[in-house]
Design a protein around this motif. Sequence first.
Motif: not given
Length: 271
Positions: A243-250
């Motif tokens: 989830a954190s990677s999916l939502a990352s703004p990077v």
Amino acid sequence: MIPVSLHRQEAPLHPHHPLDPSTPQPSGAYWVTPRHLAGDDGLLADQVSATLSTLGWADLTIVRGRREADEPEDARQVLRSTVLHLRPDTLAWAQWVLADEPFHLGELPVAWQVSARPHVRGPAQWNAYFTGGVPHEALSDFLLALDARPDPASGFDGPDTVLAALADQGWIRDIDTPDTAADDPGFTSAFTLCWLPTHIQDSEPALEPVGWQTWAQPALGAPYLWCATFSASVPHDLVAAFASSLASPVPVLRRVLPESTEGRLTLTPAP
């Protein structure tokens, strides 16, 4: 593989149209945001396999079925193969299953299935399923977290760790179900803890079939860009890594963009 589609009211992954095609962009490569709408660049198999190889996971090809030279064409069994990546301790594995007869999530064929077990000789404790179109960075980060876990099958954190990971990246908790669901700020992707179809495989039949589902739908009523489902026993901290990677703004680098996300992406030409 058991055919299954997520056509339950609790998990509305049931588009009425096929997946929009992806088209090469004439200007070359771009840095793209948001990540959850960037697609997989047509490299979901290659990039995830490269991640697993870097981690030292063995890769095998499983061949099934048969073809006899003198059999009539309509009597021949289908020859199928699955690329299997196995963690060195054999407690976790990932399969590229798209070459098989895949089952579907939201009418999209599953491309990767990831499984783990608590004992070397035991069956899979849990399974996670990912269709094509999932950003390969998010799936790779899920596998990196799985590889780093000495015990890949037992849960440590509660479900709020997933929603907290999304909130940290700017996603919004659902106003009606803030303890179980969140959406991206553009309301084109969702992450929810919900009842799962019975064919989502998990080794704990006593558990209520509740697990995480997530998907991207670029516009209301449009086909889903990708879908992913985590069975009931998948540790929440592993789901949080995805989830954190999916939502990352990077931004992520892409040469092929999903046609269905036109107008919803921020593009910066890559040098």
